[in-house]
Design a protein around this motif. Sequence first.
Motif, short mmCIF file in Angstrom:
data_model
loop_
_atom_site.label_atom_id
_atom_site.label_comp_id
_atom_site.label_asym_id
_atom_site.label_seq_id
_atom_site.Cartn_x
_atom_site.Cartn_y
_atom_site.Cartn_z
N MET A 72 0.84 -1.47 -0.11
CA MET A 72 -0.24 0.06 -0.01
C MET A 72 0.63 1.13 0.30
O MET A 72 0.81 2.35 -0.47
N GLU A 73 2.24 1.30 0.87
CA GLU A 73 2.82 2.49 1.12
C GLU A 73 3.80 2.88 -0.60
O GLU A 73 3.30 3.84 -1.15
N ILE A 74 3.67 1.61 -1.54
CA ILE A 74 4.61 2.19 -2.77
C ILE A 74 3.31 2.42 -3.80
O ILE A 74 4.06 3.61 -4.62
N THR A 75 2.20 2.20 -3.32
CA THR A 75 1.55 2.74 -4.16
C THR A 75 1.11 4.37 -3.87
O THR A 75 1.26 5.10 -4.95
N ILE A 76 1.35 4.56 -2.83
CA ILE A 76 1.09 6.45 -2.09
C ILE A 76 2.57 6.41 -3.44
O ILE A 76 1.94 7.81 -3.17
N ASN A 77 3.19 6.39 -2.75
CA ASN A 77 4.56 6.91 -3.12
C ASN A 77 4.49 7.24 -4.93
O ASN A 77 5.36 8.01 -5.18
N TRP B 192 1.82 6.97 -6.55
CA TRP B 192 1.24 8.61 -7.05
C TRP B 192 2.28 9.69 -6.98
O TRP B 192 1.82 10.90 -7.77
N VAL B 193 2.53 9.67 -5.27
CA VAL B 193 3.39 11.59 -4.77
C VAL B 193 3.98 11.30 -6.39
O VAL B 193 3.69 12.22 -6.71
N PHE B 194 5.26 10.03 -6.64
CA PHE B 194 5.74 10.86 -7.85
C PHE B 194 5.34 11.17 -8.99
O PHE B 194 6.06 11.58 -9.94
N VAL B 195 4.59 10.55 -8.93
CA VAL B 195 3.44 10.93 -10.54
C VAL B 195 3.16 11.78 -10.96
O VAL B 195 3.22 13.17 -11.69
N ILE B 196 2.28 12.77 -9.35
CA ILE B 196 1.77 13.92 -9.36
C ILE B 196 3.37 14.98 -9.57
O ILE B 196 2.97 15.65 -10.25
N VAL B 197 4.07 15.18 -8.75
CA VAL B 197 5.11 15.58 -8.80
C VAL B 197 5.58 15.74 -9.81
O VAL B 197 6.16 17.32 -10.13
N MET B 198 5.72 14.61 -10.54
CA MET B 198 6.12 14.85 -11.89
C MET B 198 5.73 15.95 -13.18
O MET B 198 6.49 16.45 -13.94
N PHE B 199 4.48 15.80 -13.35
CA PHE B 199 2.82 15.87 -14.06
C PHE B 199 2.99 18.32 -13.43
O PHE B 199 3.47 18.39 -14.45
N ILE B 200 3.36 18.01 -11.93
CA ILE B 200 4.04 19.91 -11.77
C ILE B 200 4.72 20.23 -11.91
O ILE B 200 4.82 21.18 -13.00
N LEU B 201 6.06 19.10 -12.25
CA LEU B 201 7.42 20.05 -12.59
C LEU B 201 7.11 20.09 -14.13
O LEU B 201 7.32 21.21 -14.55
N TYR B 202 6.31 19.82 -15.31
CA TYR B 202 6.16 18.99 -16.55
C TYR B 202 5.51 20.63 -16.85
O TYR B 202 6.05 21.28 -17.54
#
Length: 55
Positions: free
Chosen positions: A1-6, A8-18
Amino acid sequence: MEITINIWVFVIVMFILYIVIETAVRRGINSSVIGKYVEQKHSQVTKPVKKDLDD
């Protein structure tokens, strides 16, 4: 469960950075001398041609 949250957070941060980088590059190109020159050249090329039958 913790890895999925990590993930998702990574994907969201990368999208904002993009979005931030893409906006900065776009504004930088549009405000540069070369960007203004290209925009001026492009607007000259895309003017509609008046045809004889359009009168």
